[in-house]
Design an enzyme around this catalytic site. Sequence first.
Site, PDB file in Angstrom:
ATOM      1  N   GLU A 157       0.884  -1.169   0.000  1.00 13.28           N
ATOM      2  CA  GLU A 157       0.000   0.000   0.000  1.00 13.28           C
ATOM      3  C   GLU A 157       0.912   1.206   0.000  1.00 13.28           C
ATOM      4  O   GLU A 157       1.568   1.519   0.979  1.00 13.28           O
ATOM      5  CB  GLU A 157      -0.912  -0.014   1.228  1.00 13.28           C
ATOM      6  CG  GLU A 157      -2.134   0.893   1.073  1.00 13.28           C
ATOM      7  CD  GLU A 157      -1.887   2.292   1.550  1.00 13.28           C
ATOM      8  OE1 GLU A 157      -1.502   3.149   0.710  1.00 13.28           O
ATOM      9  OE2 GLU A 157      -2.071   2.552   2.739  1.00 13.28           O
ATOM     10  N   CYS A 159      -2.709   8.773   3.424  1.00 18.35           N
ATOM     11  CA  CYS A 159      -2.545   8.184   2.090  1.00 18.35           C
ATOM     12  C   CYS A 159      -3.843   8.225   1.301  1.00 18.35           C
ATOM     13  O   CYS A 159      -3.822   8.334   0.069  1.00 18.35           O
ATOM     14  CB  CYS A 159      -2.024   6.754   2.197  1.00 18.35           C
ATOM     15  SG  CYS A 159      -3.062   5.649   3.167  1.00 18.35           S
TER      16      CYS A 159
END
Length: 505
Positions: free
Chosen positions: A246, A280
Amino acid sequence: MTATLEPTAGTDAPTETFDSLNPATGDVVGTHPIASKADVDAAVARARDTADWWGNLSFDERAEYLLTWRSVLTRRIAQLAELSHRETGKPHGDAQLEIVLAIDHIAWAAKHAKKVLGPHKVKSGLLMANQAATVEYRSLGVVGVIGPWNYPVFTPMGSIAYALAAGNTVVFKPSEYTPGVGQWLADSLTEVVHGRAVLQVVTGLGETGNALCTSGVDKLAFTGSGRTGKKVMAECAENLTPVIIEAGGKDSLIVDEDANLTKAAEAALWGGMSNAGQTCIGTERVYVHERVFDSFMTEILSQAKGLRAGADSGAKIGPITMPSQIDVIRTHIDDAIDKGAHVALGGKDAVGDRFVQPTILTHVPEDSVGMTEETFGPTLAINPVASMDEAVELTNATSYGLAGAVFSKKRGMEIAKRIRSGMTSVNSVIAFAGVPTLPFGGVGESGFGRIHGPDGLKEFTYAKAITRQKYRPPMLLTSFARDPKTDARVASLITLLHGGKKTIK
């Protein structure tokens, strides 16, 4: 971050240590050992021994331990939030929010692992009608997790909780900026499992993370920058260790002309500024239909009044946790303004030594680095668009593909489905992260693999397929005794089944 040598208890050999610092003040929060490769390998060996016990528990037995851990975290939430506040600088309320979400995910994984991963029957098909077919999902063994500093509880827990619920033990390397939070989590579970090495922490810098990649864990889950993610993949390739990556994003929020502008502005402001923009899945770009652009700007600037970064109780935004990110944020703001962006709030003077004040820029050139690279700061680039087609095109014109949001009364779902990303919220922002049943992850430079939900549970398992013959087959196909007559019957059967042209209904 300075590493020092300290004597190891009971020996003459020094142990290298490092300090975690409060980014708002520079004060030392804690001192932690730098785990060597030998230390990491030893932790993985302990985890593998413990995996024999943990992996052989029933789903219900593991759930009982995990739900007890959930209760412990809930009762001590203020203690953990205070530690997270000191190591990241984020406000107490924000620290508590991510812990709350993490607790909910632990509970979901514990309660649903049996249903998702346990044995279940599948159809065998006509050719293999004499076979009973089942599939189940077995634990891998030992999972390595390398976590980030921006959400030191919620983000790694998306891997840790689901890996544990699936029957794996975990070795966790937290960020060097938040080692205390990682150790706290491991210590709290160790209490619950009576000292067993179900979840261990290895603290350290990049070398410790590299050691975990090459330690022989059965899978590794990484959250961080794309640059580091590529290094992780290269190190894991040495042992063919599968990875989940990720790696951040450059998410946009799209505002259609029929959107509720008050709610859209509120979401954009939160998505871009909360946690000092160090999210994020946060909002970095906003595309607003030109017919409502001016009204949207009036609304978001009104809501931004009084919003500021600081260390006092009145500040809603904390410091930039990683000092090197200050220069990245400054470069992105300066580049956009130098290329013609308009300053609506903040600007070049917003960047300080520890804090960055909220900055909103409009009419930002699409080729500026603030539109193409992840900024990870409290900034928003807001541009008008002539249509939702243009908004989608600009949103997708990035190598990233993590998340995003759409605000529209009539076309929200339609627009959301056109966005190339792993996750999208309609008329809200980041909502998908709080839904335990939904998979979390991205595409492209944002990485691959999924945590959360059934997909997240299955990521930390392998599929085990079993067939059991119920009765002798009318045609024995897997034998050298098979004759031409049998082959002809098989050909006739397969032609009957699949040779005709069928209409899909």
